[in-house]
Design a protein around this motif. Sequence first.
Motif, PDB file in Angstrom:
ATOM      1  N   ALA A  39      30.794 132.984 121.802  1.00  0.00           N
ATOM      2  CA  ALA A  39      30.254 134.324 121.608  1.00  0.00           C
ATOM      3  C   ALA A  39      30.531 134.731 120.169  1.00  0.00           C
ATOM      4  CB  ALA A  39      30.901 135.328 122.568  1.00  0.00           C
ATOM      5  N   PRO A  40      29.843 135.754 119.653  1.00  0.00           N
ATOM      6  CA  PRO A  40      30.148 136.185 118.285  1.00  0.00           C
ATOM      7  C   PRO A  40      31.617 136.540 118.087  1.00  0.00           C
ATOM      8  CG  PRO A  40      28.064 137.112 118.964  1.00  0.00           C
ATOM      9  CD  PRO A  40      28.647 136.448 120.177  1.00  0.00           C
ATOM     10  N   ARG A  41      32.221 137.194 119.047  1.00  0.00           N
ATOM     11  CA  ARG A  41      33.650 137.506 118.944  1.00  0.00           C
ATOM     12  C   ARG A  41      34.386 136.642 119.967  1.00  0.00           C
ATOM     13  NH1 ARG A  41      34.642 141.414 115.422  1.00  0.00           N
ATOM     14  NH2 ARG A  41      32.848 142.686 114.767  1.00  0.00           N
ATOM     15  N   GLN A  42      35.237 135.777 119.437  1.00  0.00           N
ATOM     16  CA  GLN A  42      35.860 134.745 120.246  1.00  0.00           C
ATOM     17  C   GLN A  42      37.348 134.676 119.952  1.00  0.00           C
ATOM     18  OE1 GLN A  42      34.011 130.928 119.589  1.00  0.00           O
ATOM     19  NE2 GLN A  42      34.514 130.189 121.622  1.00  0.00           N
ATOM     20  N   ILE A  43      38.140 134.426 120.998  1.00  0.00           N
ATOM     21  CA  ILE A  43      39.576 134.246 120.823  1.00  0.00           C
ATOM     22  C   ILE A  43      39.828 132.806 120.412  1.00  0.00           C
ATOM     23  CG2 ILE A  43      41.852 134.433 121.877  1.00  0.00           C
ATOM     24  CD1 ILE A  43      40.343 137.085 121.612  1.00  0.00           C
ATOM     25  N   VAL A  44      40.425 132.640 119.244  1.00  0.00           N
ATOM     26  CA  VAL A  44      40.676 131.309 118.676  1.00  0.00           C
ATOM     27  C   VAL A  44      42.124 131.242 118.236  1.00  0.00           C
ATOM     28  CG1 VAL A  44      39.967 129.624 116.934  1.00  0.00           C
ATOM     29  CG2 VAL A  44      38.284 131.237 117.872  1.00  0.00           C
ATOM     30  N   ASP A  45      42.872 130.297 118.825  1.00  0.00           N
ATOM     31  CA  ASP A  45      44.296 130.154 118.507  1.00  0.00           C
ATOM     32  C   ASP A  45      45.026 131.489 118.633  1.00  0.00           C
ATOM     33  OD1 ASP A  45      44.192 127.392 117.981  1.00  0.00           O
ATOM     34  OD2 ASP A  45      43.428 127.766 115.966  1.00  0.00           O
ATOM     35  N   GLY A  46      44.670 132.231 119.684  1.00  0.00           N
ATOM     36  CA  GLY A  46      45.354 133.474 119.977  1.00  0.00           C
ATOM     37  C   GLY A  46      44.895 134.677 119.183  1.00  0.00           C
ATOM     38  N   ARG A  47      43.841 134.543 118.405  1.00  0.00           N
ATOM     39  CA  ARG A  47      43.380 135.625 117.537  1.00  0.00           C
ATOM     40  C   ARG A  47      41.882 135.818 117.682  1.00  0.00           C
ATOM     41  NH1 ARG A  47      42.904 134.877 111.091  1.00  0.00           N
ATOM     42  NH2 ARG A  47      42.280 136.994 110.502  1.00  0.00           N
ATOM     43  N   GLU A  48      41.418 137.061 117.696  1.00  0.00           N
ATOM     44  CA  GLU A  48      39.984 137.309 117.778  1.00  0.00           C
ATOM     45  C   GLU A  48      39.341 137.104 116.418  1.00  0.00           C
ATOM     46  OE1 GLU A  48      37.727 140.529 120.166  1.00  0.00           O
ATOM     47  OE2 GLU A  48      37.667 141.245 118.089  1.00  0.00           O
ATOM     48  N   LEU A  49      38.274 136.309 116.396  1.00  0.00           N
ATOM     49  CA  LEU A  49      37.517 136.059 115.183  1.00  0.00           C
ATOM     50  C   LEU A  49      36.058 136.422 115.406  1.00  0.00           C
ATOM     51  CD1 LEU A  49      38.880 132.531 114.116  1.00  0.00           C
ATOM     52  CD2 LEU A  49      39.560 134.762 113.197  1.00  0.00           C
ATOM     53  N   LEU A  50      35.404 136.849 114.338  1.00  0.00           N
ATOM     54  CA  LEU A  50      33.960 137.035 114.346  1.00  0.00           C
ATOM     55  C   LEU A  50      33.368 135.716 113.880  1.00  0.00           C
ATOM     56  CD1 LEU A  50      31.361 138.642 114.591  1.00  0.00           C
ATOM     57  CD2 LEU A  50      31.839 139.673 112.358  1.00  0.00           C
ATOM     58  N   ALA A  51      32.736 135.001 114.796  1.00  0.00           N
ATOM     59  CA  ALA A  51      32.340 133.614 114.543  1.00  0.00           C
ATOM     60  C   ALA A  51      30.906 133.510 114.027  1.00  0.00           C
ATOM     61  CB  ALA A  51      32.483 132.794 115.824  1.00  0.00           C
ATOM     62  N   PHE A  52      30.765 132.750 112.943  1.00  0.00           N
ATOM     63  CA  PHE A  52      29.453 132.401 112.401  1.00  0.00           C
ATOM     64  C   PHE A  52      29.371 130.885 112.274  1.00  0.00           C
ATOM     65  CE2 PHE A  52      30.040 136.766 110.990  1.00  0.00           C
ATOM     66  CZ  PHE A  52      28.802 137.331 111.269  1.00  0.00           C
ATOM     67  N   CYS A  53      29.708 130.196 113.352  1.00  0.00           N
ATOM     68  CA  CYS A  53      29.750 128.734 113.298  1.00  0.00           C
ATOM     69  C   CYS A  53      29.213 128.077 114.562  1.00  0.00           C
ATOM     70  CB  CYS A  53      31.182 128.252 113.036  1.00  0.00           C
ATOM     71  SG  CYS A  53      32.404 128.969 114.150  1.00  0.00           S
ATOM     72  N   SER A  54      28.766 128.866 115.512  1.00  0.00           N
ATOM     73  CA  SER A  54      28.301 128.305 116.774  1.00  0.00           C
ATOM     74  C   SER A  54      26.817 127.995 116.722  1.00  0.00           C
ATOM     75  CB  SER A  54      28.578 129.300 117.909  1.00  0.00           C
ATOM     76  OG  SER A  54      27.951 128.881 119.100  1.00  0.00           O
ATOM     77  N   ASN A  55      26.409 126.942 117.456  1.00  0.00           N
ATOM     78  CA  ASN A  55      24.991 126.616 117.618  1.00  0.00           C
ATOM     79  C   ASN A  55      24.392 127.265 118.867  1.00  0.00           C
ATOM     80  OD1 ASN A  55      25.004 124.964 115.318  1.00  0.00           O
ATOM     81  ND2 ASN A  55      25.671 123.194 116.494  1.00  0.00           N
ATOM     82  N   ASP A  56      25.115 128.197 119.461  1.00  0.00           N
ATOM     83  CA  ASP A  56      24.635 128.920 120.642  1.00  0.00           C
ATOM     84  C   ASP A  56      23.652 129.994 120.176  1.00  0.00           C
ATOM     85  OD1 ASP A  56      24.412 129.902 123.255  1.00  0.00           O
ATOM     86  OD2 ASP A  56      26.182 131.197 123.030  1.00  0.00           O
ATOM     87  N   TYR A  57      22.510 129.564 119.645  1.00  0.00           N
ATOM     88  CA  TYR A  57      21.620 130.437 118.891  1.00  0.00           C
ATOM     89  C   TYR A  57      21.067 131.620 119.678  1.00  0.00           C
ATOM     90  CZ  TYR A  57      21.665 126.475 115.660  1.00  0.00           C
ATOM     91  OH  TYR A  57      22.053 125.470 114.811  1.00  0.00           O
ATOM     92  N   LEU A  58      20.858 131.445 120.970  1.00  0.00           N
ATOM     93  CA  LEU A  58      20.303 132.538 121.783  1.00  0.00           C
ATOM     94  C   LEU A  58      21.370 133.258 122.603  1.00  0.00           C
ATOM     95  CD1 LEU A  58      16.951 130.960 123.055  1.00  0.00           C
ATOM     96  CD2 LEU A  58      17.347 132.403 121.045  1.00  0.00           C
TER      97      LEU A  58
END
Length: 412
Positions: A39-58
Amino acid sequence: MKMDVPNNRDLIAGVQAQLDELLGRSLLRKRRHAESPAAPRQIVDGRELLAFCSNDYLGLAAHPAVVDALREGATLYGAGSGASHLVSGHSRAHALLEDALAAFEAPHLEQARALYFCTGYMANLAVLTALGNSTDAMIFSEALNHASLIDGARLARARVSVYPHGDVRALEAQLIASDAPTKIVVTDSVFSMDGDLAPLPELLGLCERHGAWLVVDDAHGFGVLGANGRGALEHFDLRSPNLVYVGTLGKAAGVGGAFVAAHDSVVELVLQRARPYIYTTAAPPALAHALLASLAIIAGDEGRERRAALQARIAELDDALALIRWQRLPSGTAIQPIVIGANDEALAASSRLHEQGLWVPAIRPPTVAAGTARLRVTLCAAHTQDDVAQLAAALNTLEAEQFELNTQRSQA
Protein backbone atom coordinates in the motif's frame (compact mmCIF):
# COMPACT_ATOMS: atom_id res chain seq x y z
CA MET A 1 53.67 -37.53 -5.45
CA LYS A 2 52.01 -35.61 -2.68
CA MET A 3 49.04 -33.53 -3.79
CA ASP A 4 48.24 -30.20 -2.19
CA VAL A 5 45.14 -30.36 -0.04
CA PRO A 6 42.82 -27.48 -0.88
CA ASN A 7 42.11 -25.00 1.86
CA ASN A 8 38.34 -24.80 1.95
CA ARG A 9 38.49 -21.54 3.86
CA ASP A 10 39.87 -20.00 0.67
CA LEU A 11 36.49 -20.64 -0.94
CA ILE A 12 34.73 -18.45 1.62
CA ALA A 13 37.48 -15.84 1.40
CA GLY A 14 36.96 -15.65 -2.36
CA VAL A 15 33.25 -15.11 -1.94
CA GLN A 16 33.81 -12.46 0.72
CA ALA A 17 36.23 -10.64 -1.58
CA GLN A 18 33.48 -10.39 -4.18
CA LEU A 19 31.08 -8.98 -1.59
CA ASP A 20 33.70 -6.48 -0.42
CA GLU A 21 34.20 -5.32 -4.00
CA LEU A 22 30.43 -4.73 -4.39
CA LEU A 23 30.43 -2.74 -1.16
CA GLY A 24 33.34 -0.62 -2.32
CA ARG A 25 31.51 0.25 -5.53
CA SER A 26 28.25 1.10 -3.72
CA LEU A 27 26.60 -1.90 -5.38
CA LEU A 28 25.76 -4.02 -2.34
CA ARG A 29 22.03 -4.49 -1.95
CA LYS A 30 19.98 -5.15 1.14
CA ARG A 31 16.43 -6.17 1.89
CA ARG A 32 13.89 -4.39 4.07
CA HIS A 33 11.10 -6.19 5.88
CA ALA A 34 7.54 -5.15 5.04
CA GLU A 35 5.18 -5.89 7.91
CA SER A 36 1.87 -4.85 6.34
CA PRO A 37 0.11 -5.29 2.98
CA ALA A 38 1.42 -3.53 -0.11
CA ALA A 39 0.00 0.00 0.00
CA PRO A 40 1.21 3.60 -0.29
CA ARG A 41 1.67 3.72 3.48
CA GLN A 42 3.33 0.57 4.69
CA ILE A 43 4.95 -0.62 7.91
CA VAL A 44 8.57 -1.47 7.12
CA ASP A 45 11.03 -2.63 9.79
CA GLY A 46 8.67 -1.29 12.43
CA ARG A 47 8.24 2.15 10.86
CA GLU A 48 5.55 3.62 8.62
CA LEU A 49 6.87 4.72 5.24
CA LEU A 50 5.24 6.41 2.28
CA ALA A 51 6.24 3.96 -0.43
CA PHE A 52 7.03 4.83 -4.04
CA CYS A 53 8.58 1.51 -4.97
CA SER A 54 5.74 -0.96 -5.43
CA ASN A 55 4.54 -2.38 -8.76
CA ASP A 56 1.02 -2.67 -7.32
CA TYR A 57 -0.03 -0.04 -9.85
CA LEU A 58 -3.80 -0.27 -9.37
CA GLY A 59 -3.72 -0.92 -5.63
CA LEU A 60 -5.26 -4.39 -5.94
CA ALA A 61 -2.79 -6.38 -3.79
CA ALA A 62 -4.84 -5.70 -0.67
CA HIS A 63 -8.21 -5.05 -2.33
CA PRO A 64 -10.95 -6.63 -0.16
CA ALA A 65 -12.54 -8.47 -3.10
CA VAL A 66 -9.21 -9.98 -4.14
CA VAL A 67 -8.29 -10.93 -0.57
CA ASP A 68 -11.70 -12.53 -0.06
CA ALA A 69 -11.30 -14.48 -3.30
CA LEU A 70 -7.88 -15.72 -2.19
CA ARG A 71 -9.39 -16.89 1.10
CA GLU A 72 -12.26 -18.59 -0.73
CA GLY A 73 -9.80 -20.21 -3.15
CA ALA A 74 -7.80 -21.69 -0.30
CA THR A 75 -10.99 -23.12 1.16
CA LEU A 76 -12.00 -24.62 -2.18
CA TYR A 77 -8.63 -25.92 -3.39
CA GLY A 78 -6.29 -25.98 -0.41
CA ALA A 79 -2.89 -24.32 -0.02
CA GLY A 80 -0.98 -25.97 -2.88
CA SER A 81 -1.51 -27.68 -6.22
CA GLY A 82 0.43 -30.84 -5.39
CA ALA A 83 2.04 -31.45 -8.79
CA SER A 84 2.95 -29.97 -12.15
CA HIS A 85 0.15 -28.98 -14.54
CA LEU A 86 0.75 -31.99 -16.79
CA VAL A 87 0.63 -34.49 -13.93
CA SER A 88 -2.23 -33.63 -11.57
CA GLY A 89 -1.73 -30.01 -10.52
CA HIS A 90 -3.91 -28.31 -13.13
CA SER A 91 -7.08 -27.31 -11.30
CA ARG A 92 -10.41 -25.95 -12.40
CA ALA A 93 -9.28 -22.56 -11.03
CA HIS A 94 -6.30 -22.57 -13.41
CA ALA A 95 -8.52 -23.52 -16.34
CA LEU A 96 -11.07 -20.81 -15.59
CA LEU A 97 -8.36 -18.19 -15.28
CA GLU A 98 -6.75 -19.19 -18.56
CA ASP A 99 -10.13 -19.02 -20.32
CA ALA A 100 -10.81 -15.58 -18.83
CA LEU A 101 -7.37 -14.25 -19.82
CA ALA A 102 -7.74 -15.58 -23.36
CA ALA A 103 -11.13 -13.89 -23.69
CA PHE A 104 -9.69 -10.67 -22.24
CA GLU A 105 -6.87 -10.49 -24.82
CA ALA A 106 -8.90 -11.99 -27.70
CA PRO A 107 -9.51 -8.61 -29.44
CA HIS A 108 -5.78 -8.46 -30.24
CA LEU A 109 -4.91 -12.10 -30.99
CA GLU A 110 -6.23 -14.62 -33.49
CA GLN A 111 -7.72 -17.81 -31.98
CA ALA A 112 -6.48 -16.62 -28.60
CA ARG A 113 -5.52 -19.07 -25.89
CA ALA A 114 -3.71 -18.40 -22.60
CA LEU A 115 -1.34 -20.41 -20.42
CA TYR A 116 -0.75 -19.56 -16.75
CA PHE A 117 2.74 -19.61 -15.19
CA CYS A 118 4.06 -19.29 -11.64
CA THR A 119 6.12 -16.19 -12.51
CA GLY A 120 6.77 -13.80 -15.35
CA TYR A 121 10.39 -14.92 -15.42
CA MET A 122 9.29 -18.49 -16.11
CA ALA A 123 6.81 -17.37 -18.78
CA ASN A 124 9.51 -15.51 -20.70
CA LEU A 125 11.95 -18.41 -20.46
CA ALA A 126 9.22 -20.74 -21.67
CA VAL A 127 8.19 -18.72 -24.73
CA LEU A 128 11.70 -18.09 -26.04
CA THR A 129 12.98 -21.62 -25.46
CA ALA A 130 9.87 -23.13 -27.09
CA LEU A 131 9.80 -20.86 -30.17
CA GLY A 132 13.59 -20.69 -30.44
CA ASN A 133 14.21 -24.42 -30.04
CA SER A 134 16.40 -24.69 -33.14
CA THR A 135 19.78 -23.49 -34.35
CA ASP A 136 17.93 -22.47 -37.53
CA ALA A 137 15.97 -19.88 -35.52
CA MET A 138 17.16 -16.35 -34.70
CA ILE A 139 16.09 -14.14 -31.81
CA PHE A 140 16.29 -10.36 -32.23
CA SER A 141 16.43 -8.96 -28.70
CA GLU A 142 15.94 -5.34 -27.59
CA ALA A 143 19.04 -3.94 -25.87
CA LEU A 144 17.13 -2.93 -22.71
CA ASN A 145 15.08 -6.11 -22.35
CA HIS A 146 14.39 -7.53 -18.90
CA ALA A 147 16.82 -10.11 -17.53
CA SER A 148 14.25 -12.88 -18.01
CA LEU A 149 14.13 -12.22 -21.76
CA ILE A 150 17.92 -12.08 -21.97
CA ASP A 151 18.17 -15.38 -20.10
CA GLY A 152 15.44 -16.93 -22.24
CA ALA A 153 17.38 -16.02 -25.37
CA ARG A 154 20.55 -17.48 -23.87
CA LEU A 155 18.82 -20.74 -23.01
CA ALA A 156 17.19 -21.11 -26.42
CA ARG A 157 19.08 -22.97 -29.13
CA ALA A 158 18.49 -20.06 -31.51
CA ARG A 159 21.13 -17.57 -32.55
CA VAL A 160 20.76 -14.14 -30.90
CA SER A 161 21.16 -10.65 -32.33
CA VAL A 162 20.72 -7.57 -30.11
CA TYR A 163 19.34 -4.36 -31.60
CA PRO A 164 19.78 -0.88 -30.02
CA HIS A 165 17.05 0.48 -27.76
CA GLY A 166 14.01 1.50 -29.78
CA ASP A 167 15.95 1.49 -33.05
CA VAL A 168 13.49 0.22 -35.64
CA ARG A 169 15.83 0.95 -38.55
CA ALA A 170 18.64 -1.12 -37.02
CA LEU A 171 16.25 -3.99 -36.38
CA GLU A 172 15.03 -3.83 -39.98
CA ALA A 173 18.60 -4.13 -41.24
CA GLN A 174 19.16 -7.17 -39.02
CA LEU A 175 15.96 -8.83 -40.26
CA ILE A 176 16.89 -8.20 -43.89
CA ALA A 177 20.36 -9.65 -43.35
CA SER A 178 19.07 -12.78 -41.62
CA ASP A 179 18.47 -16.01 -43.52
CA ALA A 180 16.91 -17.75 -40.50
CA PRO A 181 13.66 -19.53 -41.39
CA THR A 182 12.30 -18.72 -37.91
CA LYS A 183 12.69 -15.13 -36.73
CA ILE A 184 11.62 -13.97 -33.26
CA VAL A 185 11.67 -10.31 -32.24
CA VAL A 186 11.35 -9.88 -28.48
CA THR A 187 10.85 -6.69 -26.49
CA ASP A 188 9.54 -5.26 -23.27
CA SER A 189 6.51 -3.04 -23.79
CA VAL A 190 7.22 -0.65 -20.90
CA PHE A 191 10.90 -0.59 -20.01
CA SER A 192 11.12 -1.19 -16.30
CA MET A 193 13.99 1.19 -15.50
CA ASP A 194 13.21 3.96 -18.01
CA GLY A 195 9.41 3.98 -18.11
CA ASP A 196 9.24 4.50 -21.88
CA LEU A 197 7.29 2.44 -24.40
CA ALA A 198 8.63 0.26 -27.18
CA PRO A 199 7.54 1.33 -30.70
CA LEU A 200 5.26 -1.68 -30.98
CA PRO A 201 3.30 -0.63 -34.12
CA GLU A 202 6.54 -0.21 -36.08
CA LEU A 203 7.97 -3.44 -34.67
CA LEU A 204 4.84 -5.38 -35.58
CA GLY A 205 4.89 -3.94 -39.09
CA LEU A 206 8.46 -5.18 -39.52
CA CYS A 207 7.57 -8.62 -38.18
CA GLU A 208 4.63 -8.98 -40.54
CA ARG A 209 6.75 -7.95 -43.53
CA HIS A 210 9.57 -10.34 -42.63
CA GLY A 211 7.49 -13.26 -41.34
CA ALA A 212 8.71 -12.92 -37.76
CA TRP A 213 7.11 -13.47 -34.38
CA LEU A 214 6.79 -10.44 -32.10
CA VAL A 215 7.03 -11.48 -28.44
CA VAL A 216 5.87 -8.65 -26.17
CA ASP A 217 6.62 -8.76 -22.45
CA ASP A 218 3.91 -6.48 -21.05
CA ALA A 219 4.88 -6.83 -17.39
CA HIS A 220 4.33 -3.14 -16.63
CA GLY A 221 1.53 -2.54 -19.12
CA PHE A 222 -1.04 -5.24 -18.40
CA GLY A 223 -3.91 -3.79 -16.35
CA VAL A 224 -2.57 -0.25 -16.71
CA LEU A 225 -2.44 0.59 -20.41
CA GLY A 226 -5.46 0.66 -22.70
CA ALA A 227 -9.01 1.82 -22.06
CA ASN A 228 -9.93 -1.58 -20.62
CA GLY A 229 -6.57 -2.42 -19.10
CA ARG A 230 -5.70 -5.03 -21.73
CA GLY A 231 -2.22 -3.56 -21.91
CA ALA A 232 0.14 -2.40 -24.62
CA LEU A 233 -1.67 -4.18 -27.46
CA GLU A 234 -4.87 -2.28 -26.64
CA HIS A 235 -2.92 0.96 -26.06
CA PHE A 236 -1.59 0.79 -29.63
CA ASP A 237 -4.70 -0.96 -31.06
CA LEU A 238 -2.71 -3.89 -32.43
CA ARG A 239 -3.99 -7.20 -33.75
CA SER A 240 -1.98 -9.86 -35.56
CA PRO A 241 -1.36 -13.62 -35.72
CA ASN A 242 2.35 -12.76 -35.35
CA LEU A 243 1.87 -11.57 -31.76
CA VAL A 244 2.87 -13.55 -28.68
CA TYR A 245 1.84 -11.71 -25.53
CA VAL A 246 3.23 -12.18 -22.02
CA GLY A 247 1.29 -10.51 -19.20
CA THR A 248 2.41 -10.34 -15.58
CA LEU A 249 -0.16 -10.88 -12.82
CA GLY A 250 1.90 -9.85 -9.79
CA LYS A 251 2.02 -6.13 -10.63
CA ALA A 252 -1.15 -4.28 -11.66
CA ALA A 253 -3.22 -7.44 -11.10
CA GLY A 254 -1.96 -7.51 -7.51
CA VAL A 255 -1.55 -11.26 -6.98
CA GLY A 256 1.16 -13.35 -8.67
CA GLY A 257 2.17 -15.34 -11.71
CA ALA A 258 1.98 -14.54 -15.40
CA PHE A 259 0.43 -15.77 -18.62
CA VAL A 260 1.28 -16.29 -22.25
CA ALA A 261 -1.47 -15.49 -24.74
CA ALA A 262 -1.23 -16.21 -28.47
CA HIS A 263 -2.76 -18.31 -31.23
CA ASP A 264 -3.95 -21.67 -29.90
CA SER A 265 -1.23 -23.54 -31.80
CA VAL A 266 1.55 -21.37 -30.35
CA VAL A 267 0.32 -21.88 -26.81
CA GLU A 268 0.04 -25.63 -27.38
CA LEU A 269 3.67 -25.67 -28.55
CA VAL A 270 4.74 -23.83 -25.39
CA LEU A 271 2.78 -26.30 -23.27
CA GLN A 272 4.40 -29.27 -25.02
CA ARG A 273 7.97 -27.97 -25.22
CA ALA A 274 8.68 -25.43 -22.48
CA ARG A 275 10.68 -26.94 -19.63
CA PRO A 276 9.78 -24.07 -17.23
CA TYR A 277 6.15 -25.13 -17.64
CA ILE A 278 6.53 -28.91 -17.79
CA TYR A 279 8.96 -29.43 -14.94
CA THR A 280 7.61 -27.28 -12.12
CA THR A 281 4.81 -27.58 -9.61
CA ALA A 282 1.76 -25.56 -10.60
CA ALA A 283 1.06 -22.38 -8.65
CA PRO A 284 -1.51 -22.70 -5.85
CA PRO A 285 -5.02 -22.77 -7.34
CA ALA A 286 -6.10 -20.20 -4.75
CA LEU A 287 -3.96 -17.62 -6.56
CA ALA A 288 -5.74 -18.33 -9.82
CA HIS A 289 -9.10 -18.00 -8.03
CA ALA A 290 -8.04 -14.63 -6.61
CA LEU A 291 -6.87 -13.48 -10.04
CA LEU A 292 -10.35 -14.01 -11.45
CA ALA A 293 -11.57 -11.38 -9.00
CA SER A 294 -8.68 -9.11 -9.89
CA LEU A 295 -9.35 -9.45 -13.62
CA ALA A 296 -13.00 -8.54 -13.08
CA ILE A 297 -11.93 -5.31 -11.34
CA ILE A 298 -9.42 -4.43 -14.07
CA ALA A 299 -12.03 -4.90 -16.80
CA GLY A 300 -14.81 -3.01 -15.01
CA ASP A 301 -15.67 0.56 -14.04
CA GLU A 302 -13.50 0.45 -10.94
CA GLY A 303 -10.49 -0.50 -13.05
CA ARG A 304 -11.10 2.46 -15.35
CA GLU A 305 -11.37 4.78 -12.34
CA ARG A 306 -8.13 3.46 -10.89
CA ARG A 307 -6.29 3.90 -14.19
CA ALA A 308 -7.56 7.48 -14.38
CA ALA A 309 -6.33 8.13 -10.83
CA LEU A 310 -2.90 6.77 -11.72
CA GLN A 311 -2.69 9.05 -14.77
CA ALA A 312 -3.61 12.00 -12.57
CA ARG A 313 -0.77 11.19 -10.15
CA ILE A 314 1.70 10.95 -13.06
CA ALA A 315 0.65 14.38 -14.33
CA GLU A 316 0.89 15.88 -10.83
CA LEU A 317 4.45 14.64 -10.37
CA ASP A 318 5.40 16.02 -13.77
CA ASP A 319 4.03 19.44 -12.83
CA ALA A 320 5.59 19.54 -9.35
CA LEU A 321 9.18 18.44 -10.07
CA ALA A 322 11.69 21.26 -10.68
CA LEU A 323 15.03 19.53 -11.09
CA ILE A 324 18.26 21.24 -12.14
CA ARG A 325 21.01 18.62 -12.22
CA TRP A 326 19.14 15.35 -11.88
CA GLN A 327 17.20 14.17 -14.91
CA ARG A 328 13.64 12.88 -14.82
CA LEU A 329 13.32 10.63 -17.83
CA PRO A 330 10.27 11.31 -20.01
CA SER A 331 7.64 8.77 -19.07
CA GLY A 332 3.88 8.66 -19.23
CA THR A 333 3.77 5.42 -17.25
CA ALA A 334 3.76 4.58 -13.56
CA ILE A 335 7.55 4.21 -13.69
CA GLN A 336 9.16 7.62 -13.15
CA PRO A 337 12.97 7.36 -13.13
CA ILE A 338 15.19 10.18 -11.88
CA VAL A 339 18.75 9.73 -13.14
CA ILE A 340 21.42 10.93 -10.70
CA GLY A 341 24.55 9.34 -12.14
CA ALA A 342 26.97 8.15 -9.49
CA ASN A 343 26.14 5.07 -7.42
CA ASP A 344 27.05 6.65 -4.08
CA GLU A 345 25.04 9.80 -4.79
CA ALA A 346 21.96 7.77 -5.72
CA LEU A 347 22.32 5.70 -2.55
CA ALA A 348 22.73 8.85 -0.47
CA ALA A 349 19.61 10.37 -2.00
CA SER A 350 17.59 7.24 -1.30
CA SER A 351 18.88 7.22 2.29
CA ARG A 352 17.96 10.88 2.81
CA LEU A 353 14.47 10.24 1.53
CA HIS A 354 14.18 7.25 3.85
CA GLU A 355 15.06 9.49 6.79
CA GLN A 356 12.06 11.63 5.81
CA GLY A 357 9.77 8.60 5.70
CA LEU A 358 9.82 8.16 1.92
CA TRP A 359 10.68 4.78 0.43
CA VAL A 360 12.28 5.30 -3.00
CA PRO A 361 14.89 2.73 -4.10
CA ALA A 362 18.23 3.53 -5.72
CA ILE A 363 18.82 1.50 -8.89
CA ARG A 364 22.44 0.83 -9.85
CA PRO A 365 24.45 -1.28 -12.29
CA PRO A 366 24.13 -3.89 -13.60
CA THR A 367 20.39 -3.19 -13.63
CA VAL A 368 21.15 0.10 -15.42
CA ALA A 369 24.20 1.26 -17.34
CA ALA A 370 27.24 2.52 -15.45
CA GLY A 371 26.99 6.22 -14.70
CA THR A 372 23.17 6.23 -14.82
CA ALA A 373 22.30 5.23 -11.24
CA ARG A 374 18.87 6.54 -10.43
CA LEU A 375 15.94 6.81 -8.10
CA ARG A 376 13.11 4.68 -9.45
CA VAL A 377 9.81 6.23 -8.44
CA THR A 378 6.73 4.13 -9.05
CA LEU A 379 3.27 5.59 -8.66
CA CYS A 380 0.01 3.77 -8.05
CA ALA A 381 -3.66 4.56 -8.15
CA ALA A 382 -3.87 4.50 -4.36
CA HIS A 383 -1.45 7.40 -3.95
CA THR A 384 -3.10 10.73 -3.20
CA GLN A 385 -2.35 14.17 -4.58
CA ASP A 386 -0.81 15.06 -1.20
CA ASP A 387 1.44 11.98 -1.36
CA VAL A 388 2.81 13.10 -4.71
CA ALA A 389 3.26 16.68 -3.52
CA GLN A 390 5.23 15.46 -0.50
CA LEU A 391 7.52 13.37 -2.70
CA ALA A 392 8.07 16.16 -5.22
CA ALA A 393 8.90 18.72 -2.51
CA ALA A 394 11.41 16.33 -0.93
CA LEU A 395 13.07 15.59 -4.27
CA ASN A 396 13.26 19.25 -5.27
CA THR A 397 14.83 20.22 -1.93
CA LEU A 398 17.24 17.29 -1.89
CA GLU A 399 18.41 17.88 -5.44
CA ALA A 400 18.91 21.61 -4.83
CA GLU A 401 20.98 20.87 -1.71
CA GLN A 402 23.11 18.35 -3.59
CA PHE A 403 23.54 20.75 -6.50
CA GLU A 404 24.73 23.51 -4.16
CA LEU A 405 27.10 21.13 -2.36
CA ASN A 406 28.65 19.94 -5.62
CA THR A 407 29.03 23.55 -6.82
CA GLN A 408 30.88 24.46 -3.60
CA ARG A 409 33.16 21.45 -3.99
CA SER A 410 34.02 22.35 -7.59
CA GLN A 411 34.88 25.92 -6.57
CA ALA A 412 37.04 24.87 -3.61
